[in-house]
Design a protein around this motif. Structure first.
Motif, short mmCIF file in Angstrom:
data_model
loop_
_atom_site.label_atom_id
_atom_site.label_comp_id
_atom_site.label_asym_id
_atom_site.label_seq_id
_atom_site.Cartn_x
_atom_site.Cartn_y
_atom_site.Cartn_z
N THR A 75 0.82 -1.21 0.00
CA THR A 75 0.00 0.00 0.00
C THR A 75 0.86 1.26 0.00
OG1 THR A 75 -1.80 -1.15 1.09
CG2 THR A 75 -1.82 1.24 1.24
N LEU B 84 0.55 3.99 -2.79
CA LEU B 84 0.34 5.39 -2.42
C LEU B 84 1.37 6.29 -3.09
CD1 LEU B 84 -1.20 7.43 -0.58
CD2 LEU B 84 0.54 6.97 1.14
N ALA C 82 -4.45 8.45 -1.84
CA ALA C 82 -4.87 7.75 -0.62
C ALA C 82 -6.12 6.90 -0.88
CB ALA C 82 -5.13 8.74 0.50
N SER C 83 -7.04 7.41 -1.70
CA SER C 83 -8.24 6.64 -2.05
C SER C 83 -7.86 5.37 -2.82
CB SER C 83 -9.19 7.48 -2.91
OG SER C 83 -9.67 8.56 -2.17
N SER D 168 -6.15 2.93 -0.43
CA SER D 168 -7.09 2.32 0.51
C SER D 168 -7.85 1.17 -0.12
CB SER D 168 -8.09 3.36 1.03
OG SER D 168 -7.42 4.39 1.71
N PHE E 138 -5.47 -1.69 -0.69
CA PHE E 138 -5.14 -2.38 0.55
C PHE E 138 -6.17 -3.46 0.86
CE2 PHE E 138 -5.42 -2.96 5.13
CZ PHE E 138 -4.10 -3.20 5.47
N LEU E 139 -7.42 -3.11 0.82
CA LEU E 139 -8.49 -4.05 1.19
C LEU E 139 -8.62 -5.20 0.20
CD1 LEU E 139 -11.20 -1.51 2.40
CD2 LEU E 139 -9.76 -3.00 3.79
#
Length: 88
Positions: free
Chosen positions: A41, A45, A59-60, A63, A66-67
């Protein structure tokens, strides 16, 4: 002495066999997925920021990445855990 070595070797082989048979627990796969995703991540980023120049957009993207990648990695690990190829 020879008998002691045979007994010790049998215990070592038996222990290794038990470890392979039990394999990894799911919690270990989760910990590995989480730690790898932190690294991944941060990479996403940085790259997203360099490409867009916008930290909020970067960042969006990071995120969501990441998930989704953590879930995919967990199932990838669990499937590979079922594969016997390459294990002792």
């Amino acid at each position: 002495m020879i008998a002691d070595r045979l007994i010790l070797n049998k215990k070592t082989v038996s222990r290794d066999f038990d470890t392979d048979r039990k394999s990894e627990r799911p919690i270990r796969s989760i910990a590995k997925a989480f730690s790898w995703r932190v690294v991944g991540t941060l990479d996403t980023l940085l790259i997203s920021y360099l490409l867009t120049g916008k930290i909020t957009l970067a960042a969006s993207i990071a995120s969501i990445d990441f998930l989704t990648k953590m879930v995919l990695y967990f199932f990838h690990e669990r499937i590979w855990n079922l594969v016997h190829w390459g294990k002792k």
